[in-house]
Motif scaffolding. Structure first.
Motif, mmCIF file in Angstrom:
data_model
loop_
_atom_site.group_PDB
_atom_site.id
_atom_site.type_symbol
_atom_site.label_atom_id
_atom_site.label_comp_id
_atom_site.label_asym_id
_atom_site.label_seq_id
_atom_site.Cartn_x
_atom_site.Cartn_y
_atom_site.Cartn_z
ATOM 1 N N THR B 11 0.932 -1.128 -0.081
ATOM 2 C CA THR B 11 0.241 -0.075 0.023
ATOM 3 C C THR B 11 0.832 1.527 0.233
ATOM 4 N N PRO B 14 2.690 2.904 -4.109
ATOM 5 C CA PRO B 14 1.909 3.831 -4.794
ATOM 6 C C PRO B 14 2.268 5.375 -4.212
ATOM 7 N N THR B 15 2.175 5.471 -2.813
ATOM 8 C CA THR B 15 2.197 6.698 -2.138
ATOM 9 C C THR B 15 4.039 7.347 -2.290
ATOM 10 N N GLY B 18 4.194 8.644 -5.839
ATOM 11 C CA GLY B 18 3.486 9.946 -5.998
ATOM 12 C C GLY B 18 4.357 10.857 -5.577
ATOM 13 N N ILE B 19 5.251 10.620 -4.184
ATOM 14 C CA ILE B 19 6.034 11.670 -3.508
ATOM 15 C C ILE B 19 7.282 12.021 -4.604
ATOM 16 N N VAL B 22 5.853 14.576 -6.999
ATOM 17 C CA VAL B 22 5.801 15.871 -6.453
ATOM 18 C C VAL B 22 7.099 16.634 -6.472
ATOM 19 N N LEU B 26 8.212 19.570 -8.596
ATOM 20 C CA LEU B 26 8.464 20.975 -7.994
ATOM 21 C C LEU B 26 9.349 21.628 -8.388
ATOM 22 N N GLY B 269 4.960 13.370 11.837
ATOM 23 C CA GLY B 269 4.607 14.311 10.804
ATOM 24 C C GLY B 269 4.661 15.506 11.472
ATOM 25 N N LEU B 272 8.336 16.647 12.148
ATOM 26 C CA LEU B 272 9.091 17.024 10.946
ATOM 27 C C LEU B 272 8.681 18.595 10.634
ATOM 28 N N VAL B 303 15.865 21.842 -1.544
ATOM 29 C CA VAL B 303 14.392 21.871 -1.330
ATOM 30 C C VAL B 303 13.636 20.765 -1.635
ATOM 31 N N ILE B 307 11.923 17.948 0.753
ATOM 32 C CA ILE B 307 10.715 17.471 0.649
ATOM 33 C C ILE B 307 10.660 16.077 0.396
ATOM 34 N N SER B 310 11.666 14.215 3.833
ATOM 35 C CA SER B 310 10.682 14.217 5.015
ATOM 36 C C SER B 310 9.745 13.565 4.705
ATOM 37 N N ALA B 311 9.044 13.321 3.539
ATOM 38 C CA ALA B 311 7.946 12.585 3.246
ATOM 39 C C ALA B 311 8.558 11.114 3.392
ATOM 40 N N PHE B 314 8.341 10.111 6.880
ATOM 41 C CA PHE B 314 6.872 9.834 7.408
ATOM 42 C C PHE B 314 6.428 8.816 6.827
ATOM 43 N N ILE B 315 6.663 8.321 5.735
ATOM 44 C CA ILE B 315 6.139 7.070 5.137
ATOM 45 C C ILE B 315 6.347 6.004 5.930
#
Lengths: 301, 336, 323
Positions: B11, B14-15, B18-19, B22, B26, B269, B272, B303, B307, B310-311, B314-315
């Protein structure tokens, strides 16, 4: 054998929903006080131009870093003192209320409405649109609020409107998820099926049948969203990524005040206390709202 | 259990994709010509411009660029900083331990204070202690932490002079970096006073960063405790004639902690995000401050990397929490 | 001497100024090896009585009694720690919803062994053997593998058997079953009832069976105690009670059993609900719902005389005995 017994006639008088809501809300004393404080802040924000004793950007060069009126060296014209450029802090705070509330209100609205629509879509079409929407939301949720906002500010550049957009996008997933979860729970209930069988179209089902029954958690989340939007606006302002000076924004005021911690503590204290009190009152109100709106918790306390 | 972990892992993929999208987008979404933005000069020589475009692969179609980006990522290449001309990965690795050290201390602080406070408040519902905990946690939850940080500096550093204002350690100490965690490195170095200095520097940032997680954990533990104490199986445990402490510790606590674990995971989260503010206030040389500084320096590769990283953290942490959740909660493990 | 003797038990909730008596002056006895049924609607105080006996009523609830004597110990005079040596060992209780009454985070085996460890001090192989024995006693197939199962992996009937195993683990002298079959399918209900009856006979336990359904215990119990609004309204041997109920409330309960209403177009039902905190009548608690109520009934509360609490108790023909 089965003689019927007359039960004393009781005419049940149910209070109107609004009255019932107020009864349970006013039961929570903290929430009532918080509501009053919040109304005061709103009042200040709306009528800032009339209430504020000075122009918020007017620089009284002769009275730079004047302490609050009760402290030694304070002046009664500058009730809460002046900042490093001689601007009246009280007036800036009052005008700041307008900006913070405006940004918070707009950002909540800008994430609430698309969030509800996306959440309903995801609930009603779980196979196609739903999967895509929720995957995108997962990605957005993987970036903690302020980082996502920073990310967006990087692209759009700082400023008032962009702060609003950044915060709105950051909170969008929570509304989408919440609406979807609430709608999914409602969608299989008999009244929805009844409405569907009666020939209601998808739009009618979504917005008139299901949505009103999902509102309680959404409203509570919106209050919390409102308070966190105020905090986030201030945080962005503090980092220099939000509303730009000389606009009197609470966080931006703090950012400039950092260098005067030793010399002029009031410049640091006042905006922070204002933010804290405002956010605290909204959160307390949110607690009261949740208890009053959530029938499950209603009698538990 | 193994299939449970695999399912969870699936699961997350895909996240993560996606990150990367992004982060990739950016840099390309910043208005203006990318080369001009990066070099910081306008009206570049067209030949040099074309060379730069080619060097950075910006002349390729987008999907080729994306695959190149992923390929670099897989090799641990996060790009080159526009300001320092150093590889971003290298900079990141020197700064990352500082943030981790701070975040771990803050989370420990939040858990060690918040969990028992919430628990006792739940057990002693309606008592003075309960009202106190709820009041303090509500205030903490509403706290603008950047201001809270300034207030603590004002009181403890400026007025009382107990704690240092900023940084990780006094400059007189030159500690060799072994683990990157100054508490450990300074202790290993054996230099007199180094550990104390590092610890003193940590106190205020820890409190500031830990405030919101503390408030959330205390509230959550309390309400979870209240909910569990109403359960039928608590009545059963008491009907068995078990001592009150055993009822609480064996039967209530374990079930009450299940939702709290998720909440603690979600606090990563908030840590962070909070690190960005806390590190800025205390000039803490971690990735939060690095990120903010890079935005004002228009150092976009940094940057982008910040990003992404950090993501990812978190994941990964939440994946870990999900798995842990399955370990403590037998009902989740077997559910589909 | 009876196994359990309760005299004038009172359980109050609410503030001291406006107390609400959930149990109001209750007297009750049960002997070793006796099976007694307690019947009443929801809110009649059946469960609260038993919770008070088990010491499960928390503040702000208040429990008082002239006597609450179990097996020679006055429970209200014992220290909590002493009382816990009796509760769960010599008196134990099973509840309505077995799934929620078992801790979801622990295996069935753990929950059975817990009582054995705490009360009997069993350890190691002896503990394992006894736990297995208990599961076999409550007729759980493949008992050995079930010890490691979690409650959510078992069916409702199976969980109720586990609950029974937990309750009888320490060979209690008194077992209280609080609507043990209400949450189960009808076929399973009969099995659980048979199991309880068998265990009661084999171990010579006192068994208090709480239910809101008279039919359920008609065949099992020797004696039935009917409760209404926190009071005992009638107490009689099963046969007498079914043949000639003497309290109007008992009569109404019997009429509500489908078998008793054969030929009638509608099932008879007692109108209204048990009085709550604010609508407790001054006189007989049933008077607002009673079809035979007279003026006196709404003025004064009747006492429990000769096993019935009514001024105008019914005669053998089911007619009120008033003038």
């Amino acid at each position: 054998m089965t003689t019927q017994v007359q039960i004393a006639d009781v005419v049940p008088s149910y209070p109107s929903p609004l009255k019932e809501f107020w009864q349970s809300f006013s039961h929570n004393k903290g929430a009532v006080v918080a509501l009053f404080i919040f109304l005061c802040v709103i009042f200040c924000g709306v009528f800032a131009g009339w209430i504020a004793p000075h122009d918020p950007v007017e620089q009284y060069r002769d009275h730079m870093l004047t302490p609050p009126s009760w402290a030694e060296g304070g002046m009664s014209t500058f009730l809460l003192g002046t900042d490093e450029l001689g601007r009246d802090i009280l007036s800036r705070l009052i005008h700041g209320a307008r900006i913070s509330l405006f940004i918070a209100f707009m950002s909540v609205l800008m994430s609430l409405i698309p969030g509800m629509v996306l959440g309903l879509l995801a609930a009603f079409f779980p196979k196609g649109a739903g999967t895509v929407i929720m995957r995108v939301m997962d990605v957005m949720l993987a970036l903690p609020g302020i980082l996502l906002a920073i990310c967006i500010i990087t692209i759009l550049g700082p400023g008032l409107i962009n702060t609003m957009i950044a915060i709105a996008i950051g909170t969008l997933p929570s509304y989408t998820r919440l609406t979807r979860a609430a709608a999914m729970a409602e969608i299989n209930k008999e009244y929805v099926t009844a409405s569907r069988v009666a020939g209601a179209g998808a739009l009618r089902l979504m917005f008139l049948t299901v949505l009103p029954n999902c509102m309680a958690p959404i409203i509570v989340n919106a209050t919390l969203g409102f308070s966190s939007a105020i905090l986030e606006t201030a945080a962005l302002g503090f980092l220099g990524l939000g509303v730009q000076p000389p606009t009197p924004e609470w966080g931006t005021m703090l950012s400039a005040a950092r260098d005067y911690i030793e010399r002029a503590p009031w410049v640091v204290t006042m905006p922070g206390v204002t933010i804290l009190v405002t956010v605290l009152s909204i959160n307390l109100m949110g607690d009261g709202l949740r208890d009053a709106l959530d029938p499950k918790l209603k009698r538990a306390a | 259990m193994f299939s449970f972990i695999l399912r969870k892992l699936a699961t997350v993929i895909p996240t993560f994709i996606g990150i990367t999208l992004v982060a990739f987008a950016l840099i390309r979404m910043i208005p203006g010509d990318p080369i001009e933005v990066m070099v910081g000069e306008r009206k570049l020589d067209p030949v040099m411009h074309a060379a730069a475009m080619q060097r950075l692969g910006l002349d390729q179609p987008l999907h080729i660029q994306y695959f190149r980006y992923i390929k670099d990522l897989a090799q641990g290449d996060l790009g080159i900083s526009l300001v320092t001309r150093e590889p971003v990965t290298k900079e990141f690795l020197t700064l990352f331990p500082a943030t981790v050290e701070l975040a771990i201390c803050a989370l420990l602080f939040a858990v060690l204070v918040g969990l028992p406070a919430g628990m006792i408040a739940g057990l002693k519902r309606g008592s003075v202690f309960d009202h106190g905990v709820m009041g303090v946690s509500m205030t903490g939850f509403s706290m603008p932490i950047f201001w809270w940080g300034l207030i603590l500096i004002m009181y403890f550093s400026v007025t009382l002079g107990w704690t240092p204002v900023s940084g990780r350690i006094d400059i007189e100490f030159d500690i060799a970096q072994r683990t990157g965690f100054l508490l450990i490195d300074s202790w290993l170095s054996g230099e007199e006073g180094a550990f104390k200095s590092a610890a003193m520097h940590l106190i205020l940032p820890t409190i500031v960063l830990g405030t919101i997680p503390l408030a959330v954990i205390a509230r959550m533990t309390r309400s979870s405790m209240l909910e569990v104490l109403r359960e039928d199986y608590i009545r059963t445990a008491r009907a068995k004639g078990l001592a009150p402490t055993r009822v609480v510790v064996v039967h209530a606590l374990r079930n009450a902690l299940i939702p709290v674990i998720t909440v603690i995971g979600l606090q990563v989260g908030s840590l962070l995000g909070g690190a960005v503010l806390t590190e800025t206030i205390y000039s803490w040389p971690g990735i939060g401050k690095w990120l903010v500084d890079s935005i004002s320096r228009r150092d976009y590769p940094v940057v982008q990397a910040g990003i992404l990283v950090s993501a990812t953290i978190f994941i990964v942490v939440n994946l870990f929490v999900d798995i842990l959740y399955g370990v403590v909660n037998p009902r989740i493990r077997s559910a589909k | 001497m009876s196994l359990l003797k309760i005299r004038n038990l009172r359980v109050e909730f609410g503030s001291l100024a406006h107390p609400f008596p959930a149990v109001d002056g209750l007297d009750f006895d049960i002997d070793r090896g006796e099976l007694v049924g307690i019947v009443g609607e929801s809110g009649s105080g059946k469960s609260v009585t038993m919770m008070a006996l088990m010491g499960l009523i928390d503040a702000p609830g208040r429990v008082t009694a002239d006597e609450l004597v179990f097996d020679g110990h006055d429970l209200l005079k014992l220290k909590p720690a002493q009382r816990r040596k009796i509760v769960g060992k010599d008196i134990s209780m099973i509840f309505q919803d077995a799934l929620t009454s078992l801790n979801p985070s622990y295996t069935v085996g753990f929950q059975i062994k817990e009582s054995l460890k705490v009360h009997m001090g069993l350890r190691g192989a002896a503990l394992e053997k006894r736990a297995l024995e208990l599961l076999e006693l409550v007729e759980i197939p493949a008992a050995k593998s079930r010890l490691g199962a979690y409650p959510h992996q078992l069916s409702g009937g199976m969980n109720q058997r586990v609950m029974i195993a937990v309750a009888i683990a320490c060979n209690p002298k008194l077992l209280i079953a609080d609507e043990p079959t209400t949450a189960l399918d009808v076929t399973i209900q009969a099995q659980i009832m048979d199991l309880l009856e068998r265990l009661q006979k084999e171990h010579n336990m006192g068994l208090i069976m709480i239910t809101h359904d008279l039919a359920v215990i008609a065949e099992m119990a020797k004696r039935i105690c009917v409760m209404y609004a926190g009071q005992v309204v009638e107490q009689a041997p099963v046969a007498d009670l079914f043949r000639a109920p003497r309290h109007p409330y008992t009569q109404a309960l019997l009429e509500a059993i489908p078998e008793h209403s054969k030929g009638a177009r509608r099932l008879s039902a007692l109108p209204g609900i048990v009085p709550g905190h604010y609508d407790r009548p001054k006189g007989c608690l049933l008077s607002p719902r009673c079809r035979y109520a007279q003026d006196k009934c709404s003025q004064e509360r009747p006492a429990l005389l000769d096993g019935v609490r009514c001024y105008y108790s019914l005669n053998a023909e089911g007619e009120s005995t008033h003038g």
